[in-house]
Design a protein around this motif. Sequence first.
Motif, PDB file in Angstrom:
ATOM      1  N   LEU A   8      -3.766   3.003 -28.043  1.00 19.71           N
ATOM      2  CA  LEU A   8      -4.336   4.241 -28.594  1.00 19.71           C
ATOM      3  C   LEU A   8      -5.454   3.945 -29.584  1.00 19.71           C
ATOM      4  CD1 LEU A   8      -1.128   6.428 -29.060  1.00 19.71           C
ATOM      5  CD2 LEU A   8      -2.939   6.685 -27.353  1.00 19.71           C
ATOM      6  N   GLU A   9      -5.275   2.910 -30.397  1.00 16.49           N
ATOM      7  CA  GLU A   9      -6.325   2.541 -31.360  1.00 16.49           C
ATOM      8  C   GLU A   9      -7.582   2.074 -30.629  1.00 16.49           C
ATOM      9  OE1 GLU A   9      -4.323  -0.324 -33.772  1.00 16.49           O
ATOM     10  OE2 GLU A   9      -3.490   1.201 -35.117  1.00 16.49           O
ATOM     11  N   GLU A  10      -7.408   1.323 -29.566  1.00 11.90           N
ATOM     12  CA  GLU A  10      -8.556   0.869 -28.771  1.00 11.90           C
ATOM     13  C   GLU A  10      -9.292   2.052 -28.153  1.00 11.90           C
ATOM     14  OE1 GLU A  10     -11.458  -1.324 -27.214  1.00 11.90           O
ATOM     15  OE2 GLU A  10      -9.927  -2.051 -28.613  1.00 11.90           O
ATOM     16  N   ARG A  11      -8.553   3.004 -27.617  1.00  9.37           N
ATOM     17  CA  ARG A  11      -9.167   4.216 -27.055  1.00  9.37           C
ATOM     18  C   ARG A  11      -9.905   4.996 -28.139  1.00  9.37           C
ATOM     19  NH1 ARG A  11      -5.180   7.138 -22.714  1.00  9.37           N
ATOM     20  NH2 ARG A  11      -5.555   5.687 -21.027  1.00  9.37           N
ATOM     21  N   GLN A  12      -9.313   5.040 -29.319  1.00  8.53           N
ATOM     22  CA  GLN A  12      -9.950   5.753 -30.429  1.00  8.53           C
ATOM     23  C   GLN A  12     -11.258   5.061 -30.814  1.00  8.53           C
ATOM     24  OE1 GLN A  12      -7.588   5.924 -34.001  1.00  8.53           O
ATOM     25  NE2 GLN A  12      -8.979   7.345 -35.020  1.00  8.53           N
ATOM     26  N   ARG A  13     -11.269   3.722 -30.893  1.00 11.78           N
ATOM     27  CA  ARG A  13     -12.500   2.984 -31.204  1.00 11.78           C
ATOM     28  C   ARG A  13     -13.565   3.235 -30.155  1.00 11.78           C
ATOM     29  NH1 ARG A  13      -8.998  -0.923 -33.152  1.00 11.78           N
ATOM     30  NH2 ARG A  13      -8.795  -1.899 -31.103  1.00 11.78           N
ATOM     31  N   THR A  14     -13.173   3.214 -28.893  1.00  8.20           N
ATOM     32  CA  THR A  14     -14.121   3.462 -27.801  1.00  8.20           C
ATOM     33  C   THR A  14     -14.703   4.867 -27.889  1.00  8.20           C
ATOM     34  OG1 THR A  14     -12.888   1.937 -26.373  1.00  8.20           O
ATOM     35  CG2 THR A  14     -14.384   3.473 -25.287  1.00  8.20           C
ATOM     36  N   ALA A  15     -13.846   5.845 -28.160  1.00 12.29           N
ATOM     37  CA  ALA A  15     -14.308   7.233 -28.276  1.00 12.29           C
ATOM     38  C   ALA A  15     -15.244   7.384 -29.468  1.00 12.29           C
ATOM     39  CB  ALA A  15     -13.112   8.180 -28.408  1.00 12.29           C
ATOM     40  N   ARG A  16     -14.928   6.723 -30.582  1.00 12.61           N
ATOM     41  CA  ARG A  16     -15.771   6.813 -31.782  1.00 12.61           C
ATOM     42  C   ARG A  16     -17.143   6.198 -31.504  1.00 12.61           C
ATOM     43  NH1 ARG A  16     -12.334   5.570 -35.737  1.00 12.61           N
ATOM     44  NH2 ARG A  16     -12.136   7.751 -36.265  1.00 12.61           N
ATOM     45  N   GLN A  17     -17.188   5.070 -30.810  1.00 12.05           N
ATOM     46  CA  GLN A  17     -18.463   4.440 -30.466  1.00 12.05           C
ATOM     47  C   GLN A  17     -19.289   5.340 -29.554  1.00 12.05           C
ATOM     48  OE1 GLN A  17     -17.169   0.737 -28.771  1.00 12.05           O
ATOM     49  NE2 GLN A  17     -17.003  -0.285 -30.767  1.00 12.05           N
ATOM     50  N   ARG A  18     -18.604   5.981 -28.616  1.00 14.04           N
ATOM     51  CA  ARG A  18     -19.311   6.902 -27.711  1.00 14.04           C
ATOM     52  C   ARG A  18     -19.874   8.081 -28.481  1.00 14.04           C
ATOM     53  NH1 ARG A  18     -21.649   8.634 -23.498  1.00 14.04           N
ATOM     54  NH2 ARG A  18     -20.851  10.282 -22.181  1.00 14.04           N
TER      55      ARG A  18
END
Length: 103
Positions: A8-18
């Motif tokens: 979930l943290e990895e998905r959150q980082r990816t979404a934040r970068q996007r």
Amino acid sequence: MPSVMGLLEERQRTARQRVEALQAELREAEAVLERRVVALAELTDALAAGAVLEELVRPAPVPAVDKEPAAGSVVPAWREGVTAGVLAPEYRRLLAVLDAESG
């Protein structure tokens, strides 16, 4: 096996970068829009003040200048209608000497 929290943290980082990338793109698009709005407003003001739109001004064609062939230039291939004027001055002098001796 990765933890659910890690995924979930990895998905959150990816979404934040996007989101950050999209926000940067949005800022660029807004800057372009702002420039176009200003340009349109300036054009509207100029036309309202009585300015007349003219066709785009194209630069006047520059007449071709017959350049003197440079010393040491390559001799062009012979073609029908070519005169000695296309030759460099040294080559023309040689031709003149040859013509004088043969004539």
